[in-house]
Design an enzyme around this catalytic site. Structure first.
Site, PDB file in Angstrom:
ATOM      1  N   GLU A 194      -4.692  -1.155  -0.210  1.00 32.13           N
ATOM      2  CA  GLU A 194      -5.543  -0.675   0.614  1.00 32.13           C
ATOM      3  C   GLU A 194      -7.072  -0.164   0.030  1.00 32.13           C
ATOM      4  O   GLU A 194      -8.089  -0.473   0.276  1.00 32.13           O
ATOM      5  CB  GLU A 194      -5.069   0.292   1.370  1.00 32.13           C
ATOM      6  CG  GLU A 194      -4.160   0.042   2.529  1.00 32.13           C
ATOM      7  CD  GLU A 194      -3.484   1.148   3.393  1.00 32.13           C
ATOM      8  OE1 GLU A 194      -4.329   2.209   3.427  1.00 32.13           O
ATOM      9  OE2 GLU A 194      -2.439   1.131   3.831  1.00 32.13           O
ATOM     10  N   SER A 255      12.025 -10.851  -5.993  1.00 35.32           N
ATOM     11  CA  SER A 255      13.450 -11.254  -6.080  1.00 35.32           C
ATOM     12  C   SER A 255      13.883 -12.335  -5.202  1.00 35.32           C
ATOM     13  O   SER A 255      13.373 -12.848  -4.592  1.00 35.32           O
ATOM     14  CB  SER A 255      14.594  -9.909  -5.660  1.00 35.32           C
ATOM     15  OG  SER A 255      14.016  -8.777  -6.382  1.00 35.32           O
ATOM     16  N   ASP A 328       4.670  -3.244   4.858  1.00 32.91           N
ATOM     17  CA  ASP A 328       3.634  -2.131   4.843  1.00 32.91           C
ATOM     18  C   ASP A 328       4.053  -0.682   5.448  1.00 32.91           C
ATOM     19  O   ASP A 328       4.024  -0.609   6.733  1.00 32.91           O
ATOM     20  CB  ASP A 328       2.375  -2.677   5.602  1.00 32.91           C
ATOM     21  CG  ASP A 328       1.256  -1.658   5.485  1.00 32.91           C
ATOM     22  OD1 ASP A 328       1.178  -0.726   4.918  1.00 32.91           O
ATOM     23  OD2 ASP A 328       0.133  -2.019   6.169  1.00 32.91           O
ATOM     24  N   ASP A 331      -0.155   4.165   4.071  1.00 33.99           N
ATOM     25  CA  ASP A 331      -1.211   4.143   4.560  1.00 33.99           C
ATOM     26  C   ASP A 331      -2.047   5.368   3.802  1.00 33.99           C
ATOM     27  O   ASP A 331      -1.522   6.390   3.791  1.00 33.99           O
ATOM     28  CB  ASP A 331      -1.556   4.386   6.220  1.00 33.99           C
ATOM     29  CG  ASP A 331      -0.928   3.025   6.961  1.00 33.99           C
ATOM     30  OD1 ASP A 331      -1.141   2.023   6.530  1.00 33.99           O
ATOM     31  OD2 ASP A 331      -0.649   3.374   8.169  1.00 33.99           O
TER      32      ASP A 331
END
Length: 787
Positions: A194, A255, A328, A331
């Site tokens: 971000e 992975s 995600d 933030d």
């Protein structure tokens, strides 16, 4: 009688002999101390707190077989073994997570300490002990007792590093929770993206930003408050944040894990393979073990020193592995100041929560750190030490920092689970990090289950920093576990994940925008389809596969490379070799080096042409595919002509390699520069010792192959070093509790003078494994632990 006076020469000789004797004595004393710090052989020992005797047999590689009455006794024995073999690794883990590395390493470690103190990992781990199930706390306490038994018996001889540092502090149960905090931090890095995107939004158009982040929403509009972020302030913050490959950091993680049902298995029972990709170090993160309990339960696979549970492996009825989901769960919020010690919220000004942290520094005065927290999370912009002129600060919300983290209880439940259904219940309690849990049970069921808390956002998708003062982008809780895109028992009888997208576009649950290119996933699918049935040997071969579908797409028929005029000299030789190449990124081939050097140079040239600084974006697979797409689709990044830029990049890459390696392209080898490197986190910085404790092996693979060969990056030949990949490979056949095959990249011991410091590296390099049967084929020393 007159005393004979000694000549100056004889005095000097005697002085020299005395000094030599003192030097020899000091050397002998040091050698004796180091020898005494080596773990001893077998014998009988007493551990207070055991309920019954525990038998430990080591195999020829130092891998223990533990036979105990119950899981609590087994945990105590495992704690003792972890401390015996890896006490300093455990010390670095807990100090790194607690922000106490500068006590050992001095001012050089302050940047990492400030960062982890700001996030408050240790404070949160201590608070999370109360959230664990009582039986989990009991196992954590037993494990700590085993660690402390080793410390009490050995003192500063607990590991050779403690000869200089002194006796390690006692281990506390909450220290084991720090491991999960570190994994939660480094396996979820969206907040860093971000910040980088916010800087890019100031210099790129929305269209160009979408080329770098294909799912990126529009950003940087004049009426968008995110556009007011000061690029200079963001650059200062980026400069003080730890970043791979610095010590104590991890790269963008990846992975592999896959499983087949009994219908696709030669044994008639499900098979599972798992190879997590993390940063390399010596010793590696993993420690192999087998545990058998009196009631018939067993565990076999990979533990991690500091943790009393099996992380990846199997029990008698269930096998499991993990890959990173790429969700995600973080933030960055722009908080608007309301005076000196408060910030704006929808309900009005609110004071910061302030924590005073004292950081001890070896060889210097302690540093006092003032940590501020908002309702969203810690203020990270304070780390750059400068005051922001726009009246705002940046705070970060992280799901892995949220209170009530029950990851330890969930992992404990997974160790006990006997079915995919029970693994699903355990996965719900693994609150951090966000992972894909691949599971297979003895009854033939397969499952891909998502772990970790996923935030529900009131609006937006968290791709760039957002205003925090109005509540518009706040988190409204966690996504219900059952709403996540789990998968179970596919009709194909196969499941696989290689960090590829797990939820299709339009799925009601938003997981994230950033997905690793699915080239490894495609190759795994191809290999699974090649055979009607598989066995463990075939699975271990798949884990070592170095064929790159991505390379084939950029060098095969119809590629942009195939349309370029044949260049003269060495660039022409390289071009011809790439066009004839089958895409196998093998260590003994020259083409992998040519390909990686070419696409790296091309990506950097294209990004530079677009005005993107090196530190803000790397030429990832999707971007390279755009620039090298037939039809000049990436012309905006190529000065209008991607064919010309591709030819220039190949010529420059070949010229650089020739200057460094000499000779001609046909004589170069990928494995000569792509060497897996394992370094001691502390001794690597000491001249003379760094080379003695450094482990290396030529390796194949690259960023886009199943056998992941993640690169160091940067400039020069060191850029090609293999520093990120599968430090552990494991395959389990549920038909037989002894059919568990694993390998780690270094050895079981963290003592550089132990024969188990590096004895597994040749097998790891060559694709070998060790069978984790109940009884080792070549037993070594044994221990009997008694109450």
């Amino acid at each position: 009688m007159l005393l004979r006076r000694l000549s100056p020469l004889r005095w000097l000789r005697r002085l020299g002999l005395g000094l030599l004797a003192l030097l020899l004595l000091a050397t002998a004393s040091l050698a004796g101390a180091i020898w005494w710090s080596l773990p001893g052989g077998g014998g009988e020992l007493r551990l207070a707190g055991l309920t019954g005797p525990v038998e430990i047999t080591l195999d020829a590689h130092g891998i223990p077989r533990i036979v105990a009455a119950d899981e609590r006794d087994a945990a105590m024995a495992l704690g003792w073994l972890h401390a015996r073999d890896r006490m300093f690794q455990m010390e670095l883990m807990r100090r790194g997570a607690a922000g106490r590395l500068a006590e050992l390493a001095g001012p050089a470690a302050l940047r990492l300490d400030r960062f982890t103190r700001t996030l408050g990992l240790a404070r949160r781990a201590e608070a999370d002990m109360a959230a664990q199930a009582p039986e989990t706390r009991a196992v954590l306490e037993a494990y700590a007792a085993g660690v402390n038994a080793w410390i009490a018996a050995k003192g500063r001889f607990a590991a050779p590093e403690f000869l200089a540092l002194g006796t390690p502090e006692p281990w506390r149960p909450e220290h084991s929770l720090l491991w999960g905090k570190v994994m939660g931090l480094w396996l979820s890095g969206n907040w860093r993206s971000e910040l980088d995107r916010a800087r890019l939004a100031a210099i790129l158009s929305p269209e160009r930003l979408q080329d770098l982040f294909p799912a990126e929403a529009s950003a940087g509009r004049p009426d968008d408050p995110r556009a007011a972020l000061d690029p200079a302030a963001l650059a200062r913050l980026a400069a003080v944040l730890p970043r791979f490959p610095e010590p104590g950091t991890l790269p963008a993680s990846a992975s592999n894990a896959w499983a087949v049902a009994g219908s696709r298995s030669i044994s008639g029972a499900p098979l599972l393979a798992s190879d997590p990709h993390l940063g390399f170090q010596a010793p590696i993160l993993w420690y192999l073990a087998r545990i058998d309990l009196a009631d018939g339960r067993m565990l076999a696979g990979a533990t991690s020193p500091g943790v009393p549970f099996l992380v990846i492996g199997r029990n008698a009825r269930l096998a499991w592995g993990f890959t990173t989901t790429q969700s995600d769960t973080q933030d960055v919020f722009i908080e608007r100041l309301a005076g000196q010690d408060a910030y704006d919220t929808p309900e009005g000004p609110r004071p910061f929560t302030v924590i005073e942290e004292r950081i001890a520094v070896r060889g210097a005065e302690p540093e006092l750190l003032r940590v501020r927290e908002t309702r969203h999370g810690p203020v990270i912009s304070d780390l750059d030490g400068s005051s922001r002129q726009d009246g705002t600060v940046l705070a970060v919300a992280m799901a892995n920092l949220a209170p009530g983290d029950t990851a330890a209880t969930g992992l404990h439940a997974l160790n006990r689970a006997g079915s995919v259904a029970e693994a699903r219940a355990a996965a719900e309690r693994i609150t951090s990090p966000s992972q894909n849990l691949m599971a297979a049970d003895i009854d033939g069921h397969l499952g891909l289950l998502l772990t970790g808390r996923t935030p529900m956002r009131l609006s937006g998708h968290g791709t760039q920093p957002v205003p925090g003062w109005n509540g518009v982008h706040d988190w409204a809780g966690w996504v219900d576990f059952d709403a996540l895109p789990h998968r179970a028992d596919p009709s194909s009888g196969m499941l696989a994940n290689a960090n590829n997208r797990v939820a299709p576009p339009g799925h009601p649950v938003f997981l994230g925008h950033d997905w690793i290119a699915d080239w490894r996933f495609r190759r795994i699918g191809t290999l699974l389809e090649l055979r009607p049935k598989h066995d463990a040997l075939n699975f271990t071969a798949m884990q070592r596969d170095t064929v790159s579908p991505f390379a084939r797409s950029l060098t095969g028929p119809g590629s942009l490379l195939s349309t370029l005029p044949m260049a003269a000299g060495m660039p022409g030789q390289a071009q011809g070799m790439l066009l004839a190449w089958d895409g196998d990124v093998a260590a003994d081939r020259p083409e992998p080096l040519l390909f990686n050097a070419w696409v790296k140079r091309l990506g950097r040239l294209a990004l530079a042409a677009g005005g993107v600084p090196d530190e803000l974006a790397a030429p990832h697979a999707a971007f390279l595919s755009l620039v090298l797409a037939p039809g000049n689709r990436g012309a905006a990044w190529c000065g209008g002509d991607c064919s010309a830029l591709a030819a220039r990049a190949l010529a420059e890459a070949v010229a650089d390699l020739a200057a460094s390696l000499g000779g001609t392209p046909s004589g170069w080898r990928w494995g000569a520069v792509h060497r897996a490197v394992f370094e001691h986190p502390l001794l690597r910085a000491l001249p003379g010792l760094d080379s003695l404790v450094r482990l290396e092996a030529a390796s194949g693979g690259d960023e886009w192959t199943v056998a992941r060969g993640g690169l160091r990056g940067g400039q020069g030949l060191d850029a090609w070093q293999h520093v990120h990949g599968a430090g552990l490979r494991l395959v389990a056949d549920l038909a037989d509790t002894d059919a568990t095959y694993a390998i780690i990249a270094t050895g079981q011991s963290g003592h550089p003078l132990s024969r188990h410091w590096s004895d597994l590296l040749p097998a790891w390099r060559d694709g070998g494994t060790v069978q984790l049967g109940r009884r080792p084929t070549e037993p070594a020393p044994s221990f009997r632990l008694r109450p």
